[in-house]
Scaffold this motif. Sequence first.
Motif, PDB file in Angstrom:
ATOM      1  N   THR A   4       0.828  -1.191   0.000  1.00  8.58           N
ATOM      2  CA  THR A   4       0.000   0.000   0.000  1.00  8.58           C
ATOM      3  C   THR A   4       0.866   1.246   0.000  1.00  8.58           C
ATOM      4  OG1 THR A   4      -1.920   1.070   1.014  1.00  8.58           O
ATOM      5  CG2 THR A   4      -0.257   0.166   2.518  1.00  8.58           C
ATOM      6  N   HIS A   5       0.237   2.351  -0.292  1.00  2.22           N
ATOM      7  CA  HIS A   5       0.892   3.660  -0.340  1.00  2.22           C
ATOM      8  C   HIS A   5      -0.168   4.660   0.102  1.00  2.22           C
ATOM      9  CE1 HIS A   5       3.157   6.797  -3.020  1.00  2.22           C
ATOM     10  NE2 HIS A   5       3.437   6.942  -1.750  1.00  2.22           N
ATOM     11  N   VAL A   6       0.141   5.493   1.091  1.00  2.00           N
ATOM     12  CA  VAL A   6      -0.819   6.472   1.581  1.00  2.00           C
ATOM     13  C   VAL A   6      -0.292   7.864   1.271  1.00  2.00           C
ATOM     14  CG1 VAL A   6      -2.106   7.328   3.567  1.00  2.00           C
ATOM     15  CG2 VAL A   6      -1.484   4.900   3.446  1.00  2.00           C
ATOM     16  N   PRO A  14       3.545  12.223   1.031  1.00  2.00           N
ATOM     17  CA  PRO A  14       3.260  10.903   1.597  1.00  2.00           C
ATOM     18  C   PRO A  14       2.881  11.001   3.070  1.00  2.00           C
ATOM     19  CG  PRO A  14       5.291  10.854   0.340  1.00  2.00           C
ATOM     20  CD  PRO A  14       4.895  12.292   0.459  1.00  2.00           C
ATOM     21  N   ALA A  15       2.030  10.093   3.513  1.00  2.00           N
ATOM     22  CA  ALA A  15       1.599  10.038   4.908  1.00  2.00           C
ATOM     23  C   ALA A  15       2.445   9.004   5.645  1.00  2.00           C
ATOM     24  CB  ALA A  15       0.113   9.691   4.988  1.00  2.00           C
ATOM     25  N   ALA A  16       3.464   9.476   6.326  1.00  2.00           N
ATOM     26  CA  ALA A  16       4.346   8.589   7.093  1.00  2.00           C
ATOM     27  C   ALA A  16       3.742   8.317   8.462  1.00  2.00           C
ATOM     28  CB  ALA A  16       5.715   9.230   7.249  1.00  2.00           C
ATOM     29  N   GLY A  17       3.906   7.093   8.950  1.00  2.86           N
ATOM     30  CA  GLY A  17       3.474   6.752  10.294  1.00  2.86           C
ATOM     31  C   GLY A  17       2.048   6.270  10.428  1.00  2.86           C
ATOM     32  N   VAL A  18       1.426   5.864   9.325  1.00 11.65           N
ATOM     33  CA  VAL A  18       0.059   5.330   9.387  1.00 11.65           C
ATOM     34  C   VAL A  18       0.141   3.813   9.608  1.00 11.65           C
ATOM     35  CG1 VAL A  18      -2.125   4.991   8.150  1.00 11.65           C
ATOM     36  CG2 VAL A  18      -0.816   7.108   7.833  1.00 11.65           C
ATOM     37  N   THR A  19      -0.508   3.334  10.656  1.00  6.97           N
ATOM     38  CA  THR A  19      -0.576   1.894  10.900  1.00  6.97           C
ATOM     39  C   THR A  19      -1.609   1.283   9.962  1.00  6.97           C
ATOM     40  OG1 THR A  19       0.052   2.150  13.217  1.00  6.97           O
ATOM     41  CG2 THR A  19      -1.091   0.108  12.623  1.00  6.97           C
ATOM     42  N   ILE A  35       3.627  -0.153   9.274  1.00  4.79           N
ATOM     43  CA  ILE A  35       3.514   1.291   9.445  1.00  4.79           C
ATOM     44  C   ILE A  35       4.151   1.935   8.227  1.00  4.79           C
ATOM     45  CG2 ILE A  35       4.167   3.277  10.857  1.00  4.79           C
ATOM     46  CD1 ILE A  35       4.259   1.353  13.250  1.00  4.79           C
ATOM     47  N   THR A  36       3.447   2.905   7.643  1.00 10.97           N
ATOM     48  CA  THR A  36       3.980   3.539   6.441  1.00 10.97           C
ATOM     49  C   THR A  36       5.310   4.231   6.739  1.00 10.97           C
ATOM     50  OG1 THR A  36       2.637   5.531   6.815  1.00 10.97           O
ATOM     51  CG2 THR A  36       1.733   3.852   5.329  1.00 10.97           C
ATOM     52  N   ASP A  37       6.234   4.106   5.802  1.00 11.33           N
ATOM     53  CA  ASP A  37       7.557   4.707   5.947  1.00 11.33           C
ATOM     54  C   ASP A  37       7.524   6.181   5.526  1.00 11.33           C
ATOM     55  OD1 ASP A  37       7.544   4.703   3.135  1.00 11.33           O
ATOM     56  OD2 ASP A  37       8.927   3.011   2.973  1.00 11.33           O
ATOM     57  N   ASP A  38       8.688   6.813   5.434  1.00 10.91           N
ATOM     58  CA  ASP A  38       8.756   8.237   5.077  1.00 10.91           C
ATOM     59  C   ASP A  38       8.181   8.531   3.697  1.00 10.91           C
ATOM     60  OD1 ASP A  38       9.863   8.864   7.507  1.00 10.91           O
ATOM     61  OD2 ASP A  38      11.931   8.910   6.769  1.00 10.91           O
ATOM     62  N   ASP A  39       8.105   7.503   2.844  1.00  4.91           N
ATOM     63  CA  ASP A  39       7.515   7.670   1.516  1.00  4.91           C
ATOM     64  C   ASP A  39       6.042   7.261   1.506  1.00  4.91           C
ATOM     65  OD1 ASP A  39       7.726   8.430  -1.195  1.00  4.91           O
ATOM     66  OD2 ASP A  39       8.025   6.342  -1.809  1.00  4.91           O
ATOM     67  N   GLY A  40       5.461   6.997   2.697  1.00  8.11           N
ATOM     68  CA  GLY A  40       4.056   6.624   2.800  1.00  8.11           C
ATOM     69  C   GLY A  40       3.753   5.204   2.380  1.00  8.11           C
ATOM     70  N   ARG A  41       4.772   4.353   2.333  1.00  4.35           N
ATOM     71  CA  ARG A  41       4.592   2.997   1.803  1.00  4.35           C
ATOM     72  C   ARG A  41       4.781   1.910   2.855  1.00  4.35           C
ATOM     73  NH1 ARG A  41       4.724   2.970  -3.803  1.00  4.35           N
ATOM     74  NH2 ARG A  41       5.357   4.968  -4.690  1.00  4.35           N
ATOM     75  N   GLU A  60      -5.313   3.117  10.218  1.00  7.12           N
ATOM     76  CA  GLU A  60      -5.577   3.828  11.474  1.00  7.12           C
ATOM     77  C   GLU A  60      -5.248   5.308  11.267  1.00  7.12           C
ATOM     78  OE1 GLU A  60      -7.110   2.513  13.922  1.00  7.12           O
ATOM     79  OE2 GLU A  60      -6.936   0.398  13.404  1.00  7.12           O
ATOM     80  N   THR A  61      -6.243   6.059  10.831  1.00  3.54           N
ATOM     81  CA  THR A  61      -5.997   7.449  10.420  1.00  3.54           C
ATOM     82  C   THR A  61      -6.037   8.453  11.567  1.00  3.54           C
ATOM     83  OG1 THR A  61      -8.326   7.648   9.844  1.00  3.54           O
ATOM     84  CG2 THR A  61      -6.816   7.040   8.084  1.00  3.54           C
ATOM     85  N   SER A  62      -6.782   8.171  12.644  1.00  6.42           N
ATOM     86  CA  SER A  62      -6.899   9.168  13.717  1.00  6.42           C
ATOM     87  C   SER A  62      -5.550   9.464  14.363  1.00  6.42           C
ATOM     88  CB  SER A  62      -7.920   8.728  14.765  1.00  6.42           C
ATOM     89  OG  SER A  62      -7.520   7.530  15.388  1.00  6.42           O
ATOM     90  N   ALA A  63      -4.742   8.448  14.608  1.00  7.91           N
ATOM     91  CA  ALA A  63      -3.428   8.667  15.218  1.00  7.91           C
ATOM     92  C   ALA A  63      -2.523   9.474  14.285  1.00  7.91           C
ATOM     93  CB  ALA A  63      -2.771   7.336  15.577  1.00  7.91           C
ATOM     94  N   TYR A  64      -2.594   9.191  12.981  1.00  5.05           N
ATOM     95  CA  TYR A  64      -1.789   9.950  12.016  1.00  5.05           C
ATOM     96  C   TYR A  64      -2.140  11.435  12.075  1.00  5.05           C
ATOM     97  CZ  TYR A  64      -0.461  12.103   7.626  1.00  5.05           C
ATOM     98  OH  TYR A  64       0.038  12.989   6.691  1.00  5.05           O
ATOM     99  N   PHE A  65      -3.431  11.746  12.015  1.00  5.90           N
ATOM    100  CA  PHE A  65      -3.836  13.150  12.025  1.00  5.90           C
ATOM    101  C   PHE A  65      -3.547  13.805  13.373  1.00  5.90           C
ATOM    102  CE2 PHE A  65      -6.472  11.864   8.326  1.00  5.90           C
ATOM    103  CZ  PHE A  65      -5.922  12.760   7.413  1.00  5.90           C
ATOM    104  N   ALA A  66      -3.763  13.091  14.475  1.00  3.46           N
ATOM    105  CA  ALA A  66      -3.458  13.642  15.808  1.00  3.46           C
ATOM    106  C   ALA A  66      -1.977  13.980  15.926  1.00  3.46           C
ATOM    107  CB  ALA A  66      -3.876  12.653  16.896  1.00  3.46           C
ATOM    108  N   ASN A  67      -1.125  13.112  15.387  1.00  6.17           N
ATOM    109  CA  ASN A  67       0.323  13.364  15.428  1.00  6.17           C
ATOM    110  C   ASN A  67       0.722  14.573  14.597  1.00  6.17           C
ATOM    111  OD1 ASN A  67       0.818  11.232  17.142  1.00  6.17           O
ATOM    112  ND2 ASN A  67       1.264   9.797  15.485  1.00  6.17           N
ATOM    113  N   ASN A  68      -0.151  14.977  13.688  1.00  5.48           N
ATOM    114  CA  ASN A  68       0.110  16.142  12.841  1.00  5.48           C
ATOM    115  C   ASN A  68      -0.739  17.350  13.262  1.00  5.48           C
ATOM    116  OD1 ASN A  68       2.075  15.292  10.639  1.00  5.48           O
ATOM    117  ND2 ASN A  68       0.619  13.599  10.655  1.00  5.48           N
TER     118      ASN A  68
END
Length: 107
Positions: A4-6, A14-19, A35-41, A60-68
């Motif tokens: 996957t790629h986010v 890219p969305a890094a850190g998405v579980t 968990i997505t890497d620095d390239d969102g993959r 798991e998008t809520s943690a990603y957005f909260a971290n940002n």
Amino acid sequence: MISTHVLDTMVGRPAAGVTVVLEAIDPFTVLGSGITDDDGRVGELGPAIGRPGNYRLIFETSAYFANNGQTCFFPQVIVPFTVTDPSATLHIPLLLSPFAYSTYRGS
């Protein structure tokens, strides 16, 4: 193999850190996660899919957005899909923003 790629479309990167969790649907069984890497993959989620059937990716998008420092409407994005050829490589990207998302079968 499932990958996957986010991409965070609100900020255009890219969305890094998405579980991401890969599950079989019948019965619900966790097959792998990453968990997505620095390239969102996430290059490979779990073991190879051994049989045709229905599966899903849970982002798991809520943690990603909260971290940002952002709130979001969808705390998770769940993408169900069907595997007809277990030997095929499937790439399932997610285009994400705090209040919308889209996905498609990539290559």
